[in-house]
Design a protein around this motif. Structure first.
Motif, PDB file in Angstrom:
ATOM      1  N   ALA A 199    -101.858  43.716  22.024  1.00  0.00           N
ATOM      2  CA  ALA A 199    -101.121  44.630  23.135  1.00  0.00           C
ATOM      3  C   ALA A 199    -102.099  45.225  24.016  1.00  0.00           C
ATOM      4  O   ALA A 199    -101.936  45.619  25.215  1.00  0.00           O
ATOM      5  N   ASN A 200    -103.464  45.204  23.802  1.00  0.00           N
ATOM      6  CA  ASN A 200    -104.481  45.897  24.693  1.00  0.00           C
ATOM      7  C   ASN A 200    -105.011  44.974  25.812  1.00  0.00           C
ATOM      8  O   ASN A 200    -105.958  45.391  26.421  1.00  0.00           O
ATOM      9  N   HIS A 201    -104.462  43.731  25.868  1.00  0.00           N
ATOM     10  CA  HIS A 201    -104.913  42.898  26.794  1.00  0.00           C
ATOM     11  C   HIS A 201    -103.849  42.448  27.928  1.00  0.00           C
ATOM     12  O   HIS A 201    -102.787  42.168  27.799  1.00  0.00           O
ATOM     13  N   PRO A 202    -104.066  43.066  29.182  1.00  0.00           N
ATOM     14  CA  PRO A 202    -103.137  42.710  30.130  1.00  0.00           C
ATOM     15  C   PRO A 202    -102.390  41.519  30.333  1.00  0.00           C
ATOM     16  O   PRO A 202    -101.362  41.516  31.105  1.00  0.00           O
ATOM     17  N   ARG A 203    -102.911  40.621  30.232  1.00  0.00           N
ATOM     18  CA  ARG A 203    -102.547  39.027  30.377  1.00  0.00           C
ATOM     19  C   ARG A 203    -101.992  38.734  29.366  1.00  0.00           C
ATOM     20  O   ARG A 203    -101.457  37.279  29.390  1.00  0.00           O
ATOM     21  N   PHE A 204    -101.637  39.046  28.195  1.00  0.00           N
ATOM     22  CA  PHE A 204    -101.088  38.632  26.994  1.00  0.00           C
ATOM     23  C   PHE A 204     -99.911  39.123  26.768  1.00  0.00           C
ATOM     24  O   PHE A 204     -99.310  40.369  27.023  1.00  0.00           O
ATOM     25  N   VAL A 205     -98.914  38.003  26.827  1.00  0.00           N
ATOM     26  CA  VAL A 205     -97.351  38.636  26.565  1.00  0.00           C
ATOM     27  C   VAL A 205     -96.927  38.614  25.071  1.00  0.00           C
ATOM     28  O   VAL A 205     -97.253  37.660  24.278  1.00  0.00           O
ATOM     29  N   ARG A 206     -96.633  39.743  24.654  1.00  0.00           N
ATOM     30  CA  ARG A 206     -96.309  39.993  23.227  1.00  0.00           C
ATOM     31  C   ARG A 206     -95.438  38.883  22.734  1.00  0.00           C
ATOM     32  O   ARG A 206     -94.482  38.214  23.459  1.00  0.00           O
ATOM     33  N   LYS A 207     -95.611  38.236  21.352  1.00  0.00           N
ATOM     34  CA  LYS A 207     -94.893  37.360  20.783  1.00  0.00           C
ATOM     35  C   LYS A 207     -94.184  37.760  19.358  1.00  0.00           C
ATOM     36  O   LYS A 207     -94.633  38.570  18.664  1.00  0.00           O
TER      37      LYS A 207
END
Length: 345
Positions: A199-207
């Motif tokens: 969750a702390n990476h701005p370019r990752f979309v939660r799965k």
């Protein structure tokens, strides 16, 4: 013929583990309760979401798309779209693409198709041939898994997804759990929960996995009852993977001892709790997650796995200037990948 445990009508579903038989109506109610309970228990969705369903066109993802599309009609803050990653597997993927497109156009679902050819430059069939010619030690499923995850995250972010819902069912999850145990890869086990992603990476979309506690035979029956399961196409690479063997083994155990799959899921949850308390598998807030020094995508290391494979395949170039500008650890990883590619020419 078995009779429904609730109303006495002919049963369409029998659970030996639970000692339960259900007619069509009561099975659909049971399925709905089970998925809703998972959504509530693990807080998979917020009141306002753009849910993108990772839809392959197979039975599980089509069942999930249908379920969430209908559920979203009662949740004003939800928007549901579909995203299909087209690897370019001849004689297979074109049929599942058609199934998704037909469903989406009939039901008014927005859909997107992201192709390996557009994001990686080659189809999976071509990548597998290139890997064999270069003598790389990877099975087709390695390339597929790495590049699919890479493309899915990028494409979902590009279309504005706030969360990606995948059709992984209980069978998929316990198979992966056992495969990681056999491979002594405990860090990956932490990511097998119903919610995954840094969750702390701005370019990752939660799965998220709404079918986390739903058996494969239940998603299959749900798809059949809604006319979503109109054919069966198997990936031509499937039998080359360890999953094929593990899946058969678990199914045989379940046949002999009903409830084994649920026991494996509970064991997974226990393992995740222990690993998290030990700080294994998930970076701390201070440590964070890497951003790939080559492509800028989230990564577990200074260079993401997708870029490593592209370098080894010889389909990604890094200029001398770019190489020299990289941080030391990232530069070392790139040089190692380039050396491997050079050795196998």
């Amino acid at each position: 013929m078995a009779k429904c445990s609730i109303c006495g009508k002919p049963a369409v579903y029998v659970s030996r583990a639970a000692g339960l038989a259900l007619c069509q109506r009561h099975f659909l109610e049971y399925f709905d309760r089970k998925v809703r309970r998972t959504i509530r228990r693990y807080q998979l969705f917020k009141p306002r979401e753009h849910i993108v369903v990772a839809a392959s066109g197979g039975k599980d993802s089509m069942a999930l798309l249908h379920y969430l599309h209908n559920l979203a009609k009662r949740v004003p803050g939800w928007k549901v779209s579909a995203l299909l990653v087209d690897e370019g597997i001849g004689g297979y993927r074109e049929y599942t693409v058609k199934r998704l497109v037909d469903y989406a156009e009939e039901h008014g679902v927005e859909y997107y198709i992201a192709k390996f050819k557009d994001y990686i430059g080659y189809t999976l069939d071509k990548i597998v041939r290139m890997g064999r010619e270069k003598g790389l030690p990877y099975l087709p499923c390695t390339y597929c898994g790495v590049f699919r995850r890479y493309i899915m995250n990028r494409a979902a972010r590009e279309i504005g997804a706030t969360v990606v819902a995948t059709g992984h069912n209980l069978d998929d999850i316990v198979q992966t759990f056992l495969m990681n145990v056999l491979g002594n890869d405990w860090a990956k086990i932490v990511r097998l929960g119903p919610v995954s992603g840094p969750a702390n990476h701005p370019r990752f979309v939660r799965k998220v996995k709404p079918f986390y506690e739903v058996l494969e035979k239940e998603t299959t029956l749900y798809a059949v009852l809604h006319g979503l399961y109109t054919g069966f196409e198997e990936c031509p690479y499937a039998q080359m993977s360890m999953r094929w063997t593990v899946r058969r083994m678990i199914n045989e155990l379940e046949e002999r001892s009903p409830g084994v799959k649920y026991s494996l899921l509970r064991s997974l949850e226990t393992a995740i709790g222990i690993l998290r308390r030990q700080g294994i598998g998930e970076p701390s807030d201070e440590e964070g997650l890497y951003t790939c020094a080559l492509c800028g995508e989230p990564a577990a290391h200074p260079i993401c796995r997708a870029c490593q494979l592209r370098l080894e395949l010889g389909i990604m170039e890094v200029s001398r200037e770019k190489l020299e500008s990289l941080p030391p650890e990232a530069r070392q990883m790139v040089e190692n990948a380039l050396r491997l590619a050079e050795k196998r020419k």
